[in-house]
Scaffold this active site. Structure first.
Site, PDB file in Angstrom:
ATOM      1  N   HIS A 187       6.444   2.996  13.904  1.00  0.00           N
ATOM      2  CA  HIS A 187       7.049   2.026  12.991  1.00  0.00           C
ATOM      3  C   HIS A 187       8.531   1.860  13.318  1.00  0.00           C
ATOM      4  O   HIS A 187       9.072   0.741  13.286  1.00  0.00           O
ATOM      5  CB  HIS A 187       6.869   2.469  11.539  1.00  0.00           C
ATOM      6  CG  HIS A 187       5.479   2.307  11.030  1.00  0.00           C
ATOM      7  ND1 HIS A 187       5.184   1.941   9.735  1.00  0.00           N
ATOM      8  CD2 HIS A 187       4.270   2.459  11.637  1.00  0.00           C
ATOM      9  CE1 HIS A 187       3.881   1.883   9.564  1.00  0.00           C
ATOM     10  NE2 HIS A 187       3.309   2.206  10.713  1.00  0.00           N
TER      11      HIS A 187
ATOM     12  N   TYR B 224      -2.915   4.907  19.435  1.00  0.00           N
ATOM     13  CA  TYR B 224      -1.597   4.486  18.974  1.00  0.00           C
ATOM     14  C   TYR B 224      -0.596   4.358  20.123  1.00  0.00           C
ATOM     15  O   TYR B 224       0.394   3.636  20.003  1.00  0.00           O
ATOM     16  CB  TYR B 224      -1.087   5.394  17.857  1.00  0.00           C
ATOM     17  CG  TYR B 224      -1.514   4.822  16.529  1.00  0.00           C
ATOM     18  CD1 TYR B 224      -0.757   3.829  15.920  1.00  0.00           C
ATOM     19  CD2 TYR B 224      -2.703   5.201  15.929  1.00  0.00           C
ATOM     20  CE1 TYR B 224      -1.158   3.248  14.741  1.00  0.00           C
ATOM     21  CE2 TYR B 224      -3.115   4.623  14.748  1.00  0.00           C
ATOM     22  CZ  TYR B 224      -2.342   3.647  14.157  1.00  0.00           C
ATOM     23  OH  TYR B 224      -2.754   3.049  12.995  1.00  0.00           O
TER      24      TYR B 224
ATOM     25  N   HIS C  61      -1.197  10.004  11.588  1.00  0.00           N
ATOM     26  CA  HIS C  61      -2.432   9.520  12.207  1.00  0.00           C
ATOM     27  C   HIS C  61      -3.214  10.640  12.877  1.00  0.00           C
ATOM     28  O   HIS C  61      -4.215  10.382  13.548  1.00  0.00           O
ATOM     29  CB  HIS C  61      -2.123   8.411  13.216  1.00  0.00           C
ATOM     30  CG  HIS C  61      -1.673   7.135  12.586  1.00  0.00           C
ATOM     31  ND1 HIS C  61      -2.504   6.382  11.779  1.00  0.00           N
ATOM     32  CD2 HIS C  61      -0.479   6.482  12.617  1.00  0.00           C
ATOM     33  CE1 HIS C  61      -1.833   5.319  11.346  1.00  0.00           C
ATOM     34  NE2 HIS C  61      -0.615   5.357  11.826  1.00  0.00           N
TER      35      HIS C  61
ATOM     36  N   LEU D 151       5.931  -2.763   8.590  1.00  0.00           N
ATOM     37  CA  LEU D 151       5.548  -2.806   9.992  1.00  0.00           C
ATOM     38  C   LEU D 151       5.223  -4.226  10.432  1.00  0.00           C
ATOM     39  O   LEU D 151       5.648  -4.680  11.500  1.00  0.00           O
ATOM     40  CB  LEU D 151       4.354  -1.881  10.234  1.00  0.00           C
ATOM     41  CG  LEU D 151       3.727  -1.961  11.627  1.00  0.00           C
ATOM     42  CD1 LEU D 151       4.722  -1.518  12.693  1.00  0.00           C
ATOM     43  CD2 LEU D 151       2.455  -1.116  11.695  1.00  0.00           C
ATOM     44  N   ASN D 152       4.460  -4.943   9.618  1.00  0.00           N
ATOM     45  CA  ASN D 152       4.078  -6.299   9.989  1.00  0.00           C
ATOM     46  C   ASN D 152       5.278  -7.243  10.020  1.00  0.00           C
ATOM     47  O   ASN D 152       5.321  -8.184  10.824  1.00  0.00           O
ATOM     48  CB  ASN D 152       3.010  -6.826   9.031  1.00  0.00           C
ATOM     49  CG  ASN D 152       1.766  -5.973   9.033  1.00  0.00           C
ATOM     50  OD1 ASN D 152       1.609  -5.097   8.195  1.00  0.00           O
ATOM     51  ND2 ASN D 152       0.886  -6.199   9.981  1.00  0.00           N
TER      52      ASN D 152
ATOM     53  N   LYS E  51       0.853  -1.190   0.000  1.00  0.00           N
ATOM     54  CA  LYS E  51       0.000   0.000   0.000  1.00  0.00           C
ATOM     55  C   LYS E  51       0.891   1.243   0.000  1.00  0.00           C
ATOM     56  O   LYS E  51       1.895   1.295  -0.692  1.00  0.00           O
ATOM     57  CB  LYS E  51      -0.930  -0.046   1.216  1.00  0.00           C
ATOM     58  CG  LYS E  51      -2.065  -1.048   1.022  1.00  0.00           C
ATOM     59  CD  LYS E  51      -3.039  -0.591  -0.043  1.00  0.00           C
ATOM     60  CE  LYS E  51      -4.184  -1.575  -0.188  1.00  0.00           C
ATOM     61  NZ  LYS E  51      -5.066  -1.215  -1.315  1.00  0.00           N
TER      62      LYS E  51
ATOM     63  N   ASP F 128     -16.205  11.380  19.349  1.00  0.00           N
ATOM     64  CA  ASP F 128     -15.181  11.576  18.335  1.00  0.00           C
ATOM     65  C   ASP F 128     -15.271  10.354  17.427  1.00  0.00           C
ATOM     66  O   ASP F 128     -15.287   9.221  17.902  1.00  0.00           O
ATOM     67  CB  ASP F 128     -13.798  11.676  18.973  1.00  0.00           C
ATOM     68  CG  ASP F 128     -12.718  12.040  17.974  1.00  0.00           C
ATOM     69  OD1 ASP F 128     -12.521  11.258  17.020  1.00  0.00           O
ATOM     70  OD2 ASP F 128     -12.060  13.069  18.147  1.00  0.00           O
TER      71      ASP F 128
END
Length: 733
Positions: free
Chosen positions: A197, A253, A408, A139-140, A127, A428
């Site tokens: 990350h 996060y 983010h 990241l994964n 992505k 929110d």
């Protein structure tokens, strides 16, 4: 020079003795303690049996190492996650049980990965982020290596030296090379990034470095690829948290980032205790765990910035609580959270926590009013949390006046949310994402997250001329933050105030919110003063996104029941259906809703240029990515300087079991803005029972020792401090 000496000391701080395994989260001492405690600690025994059952189940099916194809939620993505979890569990079970079959399982799977890893190139489903090899984003891959490092460490002594060499040479070393330098330099930028990350990347490389006794890798993990201390895990600890433990990307996060932070900190402490990692910056990592526990409502993480529903039961918070408690066993507050989680991790910290739970060394964890400053030095705005009462029925007001929060972050300066009676009342939205549901944009953040979730109009704050704060440009927004002006908590009232001068080029915004908790009030209620100041005329939109059902309003409106249109064309407006629209000739307007067994009224000042709109989310959404949430919006047209004054008031009782309804109408008889200028604002709220609440606020001086004097309707009021609440109750004859 001192900085260089510290780095030099770090580089030569390893012991010259041979590495003993396990050495990461489990240690030989911890394993011995676990073995002697089995059968005696209910939480630990239950947790161990769970991972043993999961490991046994995984070992009972054919091993599957598929060629990576799918994005988040797809088969190959989920299978590789299952693999690292299975190895993680099997490694821990091997240490506790001593059964060689669990080490063999880890060995066999790692050998299979070693055979194929070098054949995998760029992931086909990448992505926006740099592509991993095993997963669609790097990241994964980092998360995979964090878990597998632990598995390998636990199984290390059960794997032959020859097999370990093959696994390290063909899997781990190529993988850390990719993590630090792959993707044409993009991975090195990520590794050295001060962001979550980067935290996962440094934790992954550092953990496998400790297992392989590779000092070069552990130094790079701690200090950055150049080993100069300008990047790496230690720099992240120093810069990514405020002095209060707040994390710039928000509590959702923080919930994720606290996992690699606490986990890798525990690893560092076990291998290099001289680093005193848990004491660094006055114990900042432990403060961050406490901050995360406080940034919840009834155990659910507050929705600030990109956020989904997460609770204290998530695996990452189980890890964080166990590690934080073990690192500071005086903090018995955390045992209450650990008890509610009903499980511990199979590691040294987990057995320490389980023993404390068995001995009932705990006290109730109380969610209390708190100001969380933002920025590494605590000077970049803040999140205010005002609370009254105890959970689960607690009243809570949250006001966000922080930095943007990077990629983010949301364009929501001076926004707020409101909770009461165990429920979210004014929400929110959080993030537009379906986590790991592959048909929903691969489980990733959808494009509607940018077009709606992040836009200013999706939040309970001011939008000017249908344009988001900072024109929705992250690079611009990241350069500025709101200024926290005031935060004070007393038994009768709790007040927070902040201003923002940069969200719009020619508009200054200042918001003062008071949670009135005086004993004379039926329920705690909110007084909200939002001042917009500009030299030009604008259209100001001021929404309230509510959870519940509209009951009544006290003004005439036109419903659009046969045909509806979107409220605008961009900046989030394209996603709002206009369901009804109205005006009033009265000085106030009142909107009442019901949520669960209580009513809530939003009473606001109005004039002849005020419009009121009922909105519903879902326009411009052909793939049905958005929830169809409702909103009540105030629109002030042709305004330059304008002050929105609003009261959010819980009241009444809606009892379905006993079939009665009490107090469904607002208690407010009169709402007036008595004084409003650059120096002072004064608001009167008069209730139908005769109780009157006068809130006096100084807008330009928040010194708690400053003396003030103000004339309101011919009466002089003197006080000290930034505000004063004056309560008048009718005398009983």
């Amino acid at each position: 020079m001192r900085h260089l000496l510290l780095i030099t000391a770090l580089l030569f701080s390893f012991s010259l003795t041979a590495k003993e395994h396990p050495c990461l989260l489990l240690t030989p001492k911890g394993v011995k303690e676990i073995k002697t405690s089995l059968g005696k600690l209910p939480y630990f025994d239950q947790s161990y049996q769970t991972i043993k059952d999961e490991a046994d189940k995984a070992m009972g099916v054919k091993m599957d190492i598929p060629t990576p194809v799918d994005g988040g939620g797809g088969y190959t993505h989920e299978q590789h996650k299952r693999n690292y979890i299975s190895m993680f569990n099997a490694g821990a079970v091997y240490q506790v049980s001593g059964d060689a079959k669990y080490a063999k399982y880890v060995r066999d799977m790692l050998m299979e990965y070693a055979k194929v890893y070098s054949t995998w190139g760029e992931h086909p489903a990448k992505k926006n982020n740099p592509s991993g090899k095993i997963f669609w984003q790097t990241l994964n891959d980092f998360v995979w290596l964090v878990h597998v490092s632990h598995a390998y460490d636990c199984a290390y002594n059960g794997i032959s030296a020859a097999d370990r060499k093959e696994i390290e040479d063909k899997l781990f070393r190529p993988m850390v090379e990719f993590i630090m330098y792959g993707n044409d330099g993009a991975n090195e930028r990520t590794f050295n990034m001060i962001q979550n990350h980067g935290t996962w990347a440094t934790a992954a490389v550092g953990m496998i470095g400790y297992v392989m006794d590779d000092k070069d890798l552990t130094d790079k993990a701690l200090l950055g690829t150049k080993k100069d201390g300008q990047a790496g895990f230690l720099r992240q600890v120093d810069e990514m948290f405020s002095p209060d433990g707040y994390y710039a990307e928000g509590p959702y996060y923080l919930r994720y980032a606290i996992w690699p932070f606490t986990l890798f900190a525990q690893v560092i402490d076990n291998n290099q205790p001289e680093q005193k990692i848990f004491q660094r910056r006055d114990g900042i990592l432990l403060k961050a765990v406490d901050a995360e526990m406080q940034m919840m409502y009834n155990g659910e993480v507050l929705y600030l910035n990109d956020a989904l529903k997460k609770t204290i039961l998530t695996q990452e918070l189980v890890w964080a609580v166990d590690i934080a408690y073990a690192a500071n066993q005086k903090n018995t507050n955390l045992l209450n959270i650990a008890g509610r989680q009903e499980r511990v991790m199979i590691c040294d910290a987990g057995i320490t926590t389980a023993k404390a739970l068995k001995n009932h060394k705990m006290q109730p964890f109380e969610s209390v009013s708190h100001l969380f400053r933002d920025g590494a030095n605590g000077d970049q705005g803040a999140v205010s949390i005002l609370r009254y009462g105890k959970e689960p029925k607690q009243t809570a007001l949250v006001m966000k006046a922080t930095t943007h929060g990077g990629s983010h972050g949301h364009y929501d300066k001076l926004s707020f949310s409101f909770y009461d009676n165990g429920n979210t009342i004014l929400q929110d939205y959080g993030a537009v994402r379906f986590l790991n549901i592959e048909p929903k944009y691969g489980g990733h953040y959808t494009k509607e997250n940018n077009s709606w979730g992040k836009q200013s109009i999706s939040h309970n704050t001011l939008t000017v001329d249908e344009t988001s704060h900072f024109n929705a440009v992250t690079k611009t927004a990241d350069q500025f933050w709101s200024e926290q002006l005031l935060y004070d908590v007393t038994p009768d009232v709790q007040v927070t105030a902040a201003k923002d001068m940069n969200a719009y080029p020619n508009v200054q915004m200042q918001r003062t919110m008071a949670l009135v908790t005086h004993a004379s009030a039926e329920q705690p209620f909110v007084i909200d003063i939002f001042r917009a100041k500009s030299e030009q005329a604008h259209t100001y939109d001021f929404p309230f996104y509510y959870m519940g059902h509209m009951v009544s309003v006290d003004f005439e409106y036109t419903p659009f029941t046969t045909e509806q249109r979107a409220l605008g064309n961009s900046n989030g407006y394209q996603h709002l259906w206009l369901e009804a629209q109205g005006t009033t000739t009265k000085p106030t307007a009142c909107f009442t809703l019901v949520n669960a067994d209580r009513f809530y009224s939003i009473t606001t000042l109005a004039n002849d240029k005020s419009e009121f709109m009922f909105t519903r989310l879902g326009a411009g959404d052909p793939n049905f990515m958005l929830r169809h949430d409702a909103g009540f919006m105030l629109r002030q047209k042709e305004a330059s300087n304008h002050t929105f004054v609003t009261v959010v008031e819980p009241h009444g009782d809606y009892n379905l079991n006993n079939e009665y309804t009490l107090g469904y109408a607002s208690n407010i008889d009169q709402l007036k803005l008595e004084v409003d200028n650059d120096t002072y604002s004064a608001v009167t709220v008069k209730m139908k029972n005769g109780n009157t609440y006068l809130l006096l606020v100084c807008n330009n001086n928040t010194d708690k020792n400053a003396a003030h004097s103000l004339d309101v309707n011919g009466k002089k009021y003197d006080w000290t401090g930034a505000y004063k609440l004056i309560v008048t109750t009718p005398q009983i004859p």
